[in-house]
Enzyme design. Structure first.
Site, PDB file in Angstrom:
ATOM      1  N   GLY A  25      13.537  89.733  54.537  1.00 51.71           N
ATOM      2  CA  GLY A  25      13.315  90.472  55.784  1.00 51.71           C
ATOM      3  C   GLY A  25      11.883  90.546  56.266  1.00 51.71           C
ATOM      4  O   GLY A  25      11.492  91.524  56.906  1.00 51.71           O
ATOM      5  N   ARG A  83      35.915  81.547  57.178  1.00 52.22           N
ATOM      6  CA  ARG A  83      34.798  81.765  58.105  1.00 52.22           C
ATOM      7  C   ARG A  83      35.234  82.526  59.359  1.00 52.22           C
ATOM      8  O   ARG A  83      34.522  83.396  59.847  1.00 52.22           O
ATOM      9  CB  ARG A  83      34.204  80.407  58.492  1.00 52.22           C
ATOM     10  CG  ARG A  83      32.860  80.551  59.210  1.00 52.22           C
ATOM     11  CD  ARG A  83      32.357  79.263  59.827  1.00 52.22           C
ATOM     12  NE  ARG A  83      32.232  78.153  58.907  1.00 52.22           N
ATOM     13  CZ  ARG A  83      31.259  78.027  58.007  1.00 52.22           C
ATOM     14  NH1 ARG A  83      30.365  78.973  57.876  1.00 52.22           N
ATOM     15  NH2 ARG A  83      31.204  76.974  57.233  1.00 52.22           N
ATOM     16  N   MET A 119      21.680  83.622  56.473  1.00 49.25           N
ATOM     17  CA  MET A 119      21.958  82.360  55.793  1.00 49.25           C
ATOM     18  C   MET A 119      23.441  81.972  55.788  1.00 49.25           C
ATOM     19  O   MET A 119      23.913  81.347  54.843  1.00 49.25           O
ATOM     20  CB  MET A 119      21.433  82.431  54.353  1.00 49.25           C
ATOM     21  CG  MET A 119      19.934  82.672  54.263  1.00 49.25           C
ATOM     22  SD  MET A 119      18.952  81.442  55.148  1.00 49.25           S
ATOM     23  CE  MET A 119      19.119  80.058  54.041  1.00 49.25           C
ATOM     24  N   ARG A 120      24.173  82.325  56.845  1.00 45.53           N
ATOM     25  CA  ARG A 120      25.553  81.861  56.982  1.00 45.53           C
ATOM     26  C   ARG A 120      25.651  81.033  58.240  1.00 45.53           C
ATOM     27  O   ARG A 120      25.059  81.387  59.269  1.00 45.53           O
ATOM     28  CB  ARG A 120      26.546  83.036  57.111  1.00 45.53           C
ATOM     29  CG  ARG A 120      26.560  83.993  55.966  1.00 45.53           C
ATOM     30  CD  ARG A 120      26.976  83.388  54.662  1.00 45.53           C
ATOM     31  NE  ARG A 120      28.343  82.905  54.647  1.00 45.53           N
ATOM     32  CZ  ARG A 120      28.878  82.257  53.607  1.00 45.53           C
ATOM     33  NH1 ARG A 120      28.145  82.009  52.529  1.00 45.53           N
ATOM     34  NH2 ARG A 120      30.120  81.851  53.626  1.00 45.53           N
ATOM     35  N   ILE A 121      26.398  79.954  58.159  1.00 50.22           N
ATOM     36  CA  ILE A 121      26.668  79.176  59.368  1.00 50.22           C
ATOM     37  C   ILE A 121      27.708  79.920  60.185  1.00 50.22           C
ATOM     38  O   ILE A 121      28.729  80.367  59.639  1.00 50.22           O
ATOM     39  CB  ILE A 121      27.144  77.761  58.993  1.00 50.22           C
ATOM     40  CG1 ILE A 121      25.995  77.004  58.335  1.00 50.22           C
ATOM     41  CG2 ILE A 121      27.665  77.020  60.220  1.00 50.22           C
ATOM     42  CD1 ILE A 121      26.370  75.650  57.785  1.00 50.22           C
ATOM     43  N   LEU A 122      27.440  80.094  61.463  1.00 49.22           N
ATOM     44  CA  LEU A 122      28.364  80.817  62.337  1.00 49.22           C
ATOM     45  C   LEU A 122      29.234  79.813  63.087  1.00 49.22           C
ATOM     46  O   LEU A 122      28.737  78.796  63.592  1.00 49.22           O
ATOM     47  CB  LEU A 122      27.576  81.691  63.304  1.00 49.22           C
ATOM     48  CG  LEU A 122      26.777  82.807  62.589  1.00 49.22           C
ATOM     49  CD1 LEU A 122      25.686  83.369  63.484  1.00 49.22           C
ATOM     50  CD2 LEU A 122      27.706  83.907  62.095  1.00 49.22           C
ATOM     51  N   HIS A 157      13.727  79.084  62.864  1.00 48.65           N
ATOM     52  CA  HIS A 157      13.905  78.039  61.848  1.00 48.65           C
ATOM     53  C   HIS A 157      12.529  77.563  61.383  1.00 48.65           C
ATOM     54  O   HIS A 157      11.637  77.345  62.215  1.00 48.65           O
ATOM     55  CB  HIS A 157      14.698  76.870  62.447  1.00 48.65           C
ATOM     56  CG  HIS A 157      14.961  75.789  61.446  1.00 48.65           C
ATOM     57  ND1 HIS A 157      15.936  75.912  60.475  1.00 48.65           N
ATOM     58  CD2 HIS A 157      14.360  74.595  61.242  1.00 48.65           C
ATOM     59  CE1 HIS A 157      15.914  74.826  59.718  1.00 48.65           C
ATOM     60  NE2 HIS A 157      14.980  74.012  60.154  1.00 48.65           N
ATOM     61  N   ASP A 184      21.022  74.307  63.964  1.00 51.91           N
ATOM     62  CA  ASP A 184      19.575  74.154  64.162  1.00 51.91           C
ATOM     63  C   ASP A 184      19.225  73.175  65.283  1.00 51.91           C
ATOM     64  O   ASP A 184      18.254  72.415  65.195  1.00 51.91           O
ATOM     65  CB  ASP A 184      18.896  73.692  62.851  1.00 51.91           C
ATOM     66  CG  ASP A 184      19.031  74.727  61.740  1.00 51.91           C
ATOM     67  OD1 ASP A 184      19.129  75.922  62.053  1.00 51.91           O
ATOM     68  OD2 ASP A 184      19.042  74.329  60.561  1.00 51.91           O
ATOM     69  N   GLU A 190       5.665  82.236  62.035  1.00 49.74           N
ATOM     70  CA  GLU A 190       6.966  82.806  62.405  1.00 49.74           C
ATOM     71  C   GLU A 190       6.802  84.245  62.867  1.00 49.74           C
ATOM     72  O   GLU A 190       7.416  84.685  63.847  1.00 49.74           O
ATOM     73  CB  GLU A 190       7.929  82.780  61.205  1.00 49.74           C
ATOM     74  CG  GLU A 190       8.352  81.390  60.783  1.00 49.74           C
ATOM     75  CD  GLU A 190       9.386  81.418  59.661  1.00 49.74           C
ATOM     76  OE1 GLU A 190      10.251  82.311  59.656  1.00 49.74           O
ATOM     77  OE2 GLU A 190       9.332  80.549  58.779  1.00 49.74           O
TER      78      GLU A 190
HETATM   79  C1  GRF Z   1      12.382  82.285  57.358  1.00 50.05           C
HETATM   80  O1  GRF Z   1      11.585  81.211  56.924  1.00 50.05           O
HETATM   81  C2  GRF Z   1      13.207  81.883  58.540  1.00 50.05           C
HETATM   82  O2  GRF Z   1      12.581  80.952  59.363  1.00 50.05           O
HETATM   83  C3  GRF Z   1      14.409  81.261  57.884  1.00 50.05           C
HETATM   84  O3  GRF Z   1      14.657  82.054  56.744  1.00 50.05           O
HETATM   85  C4  GRF Z   1      13.438  82.657  56.334  1.00 50.05           C
HETATM   86  C5  GRF Z   1      13.684  84.130  56.303  1.00 50.05           C
HETATM   87  O4  GRF Z   1      12.595  84.831  55.773  1.00 50.05           O
HETATM   88  N1  GRF Z   1      15.515  81.188  58.800  1.00 50.05           N
HETATM   89  P1  GRF Z   1      12.523  86.398  55.920  1.00 50.05           P
HETATM   90  O5  GRF Z   1      13.777  86.981  55.307  1.00 50.05           O
HETATM   91  O6  GRF Z   1      12.403  86.724  57.366  1.00 50.05           O
HETATM   92  O7  GRF Z   1      11.308  86.795  55.145  1.00 50.05           O
END
Ligand code: GRF
Length: 216
Positions: free
Chosen positions: A12, A65, A90-93, A109, A145, A174
């Site tokens: 997070g 799913r 981290m799940r594909i929707l 991403h 993506d 990011e």
């Molecule tokens: C980040 O690198 C984001 O780009 C990718 O997953 C990672 C998540 O990191 N989708 P965090 O949980 O925000 O620290």
């Protein structure tokens, strides 16, 4: 005040950057909830510490799913959010979910898309020997993506970089561009029109970043 829901699976850090940004009252955004598919996601504690409501929709409790996606969609809509922000989710929707939230579902991403979609982006960037790497905020479409790009940040790949060094440099970028994209949306300046990203001025980012190769 506009409201967003943030979806996470892990630590997070992007969530934290977004929460810090929306703490500015000038940015009229309320985080209605943080939703995780993992009950143990550290990001849930980040949300709780900020006083943001949390929910868990645990993918392991669903047979397929479609039923997971439907439960997640209902949970999101229960919070009445206008924008769904994937921050390390981290799940594909599935297609039905993506269509339901079309134009109001964004993701970050850790690569300069369309290079390096999928996982392990920093390792792959190092293996390819690219001199420029980075991150992308984009609208989500059914193709993984590959949605319309809202904003990207480029970072140099330096001699001696390993995955840890490079990923930290990208992550710092990011944390700058995701709040920026949410601010554009909150100001009503960002929209998806016939598959194209439209941003009304001013485009408050530097127009060009030049990165030269390492001179030896
Ligand atoms: C980040 O690198 C984001 O780009 C990718 O997953 C990672 C998540 O990191 N989708 P965090 O949980 O925000 O620290």
């Amino acid at each position: 005040m506009k409201s967003i829901v943030i979806l996470i699976s892990g630590r997070g850090s992007n969530l934290r950057a977004l929460l810090d940004a929306v703490a500015d009252p000038a940015l009229a955004v309320r985080v209605a909830a943080v939703i995780s598919n993992r009950p143990a996601a550290a990001g849930l504690d980040v949300a709780r510490a900020a006083g943001v409501p949390t929910a868990v929709v645990d993918h392991r409790e669903f047979g397929d799913r479609q039923t997971f996606d439907a439960a997640l969609a209902e949970c999101i809509e229960g919070f009445g959010a206008e924008l769904v922000v994937l921050a390390g989710f981290m799940r594909i929707l599935g297609d039905a979910f993506v269509r339901r939230f079309a134009g109001r579902l964004i993701n970050i991403h850790p690569s300069l898309l369309p290079s390096f979609p999928g996982l392990d982006t920093h390792r792959r960037a190092l293996d390819e020997g690219v001199r420029v790497h980075g991150c992308t905020v984009h609208f989500v479409t059914p193709a993984l993506d590959h949605g319309p790009i809202i904003v990207q940040a480029a970072v140099p790949v330096l001699d001696g970089d390993d995955v840890e060094l490079l990923s930290a440099r990208v992550l710092a970028a990011e944390h700058q561009i995701y709040p920026l994209a949410v601010r554009w949306w909150a100001e009503g300046r960002l929209r998806l029109e016939e598959g194209c990203v439209r941003l009304t001025p001013p485009a408050d980012v530097a127009p060009v970043t030049l990165i030269s190769p390492t001179v030896v």
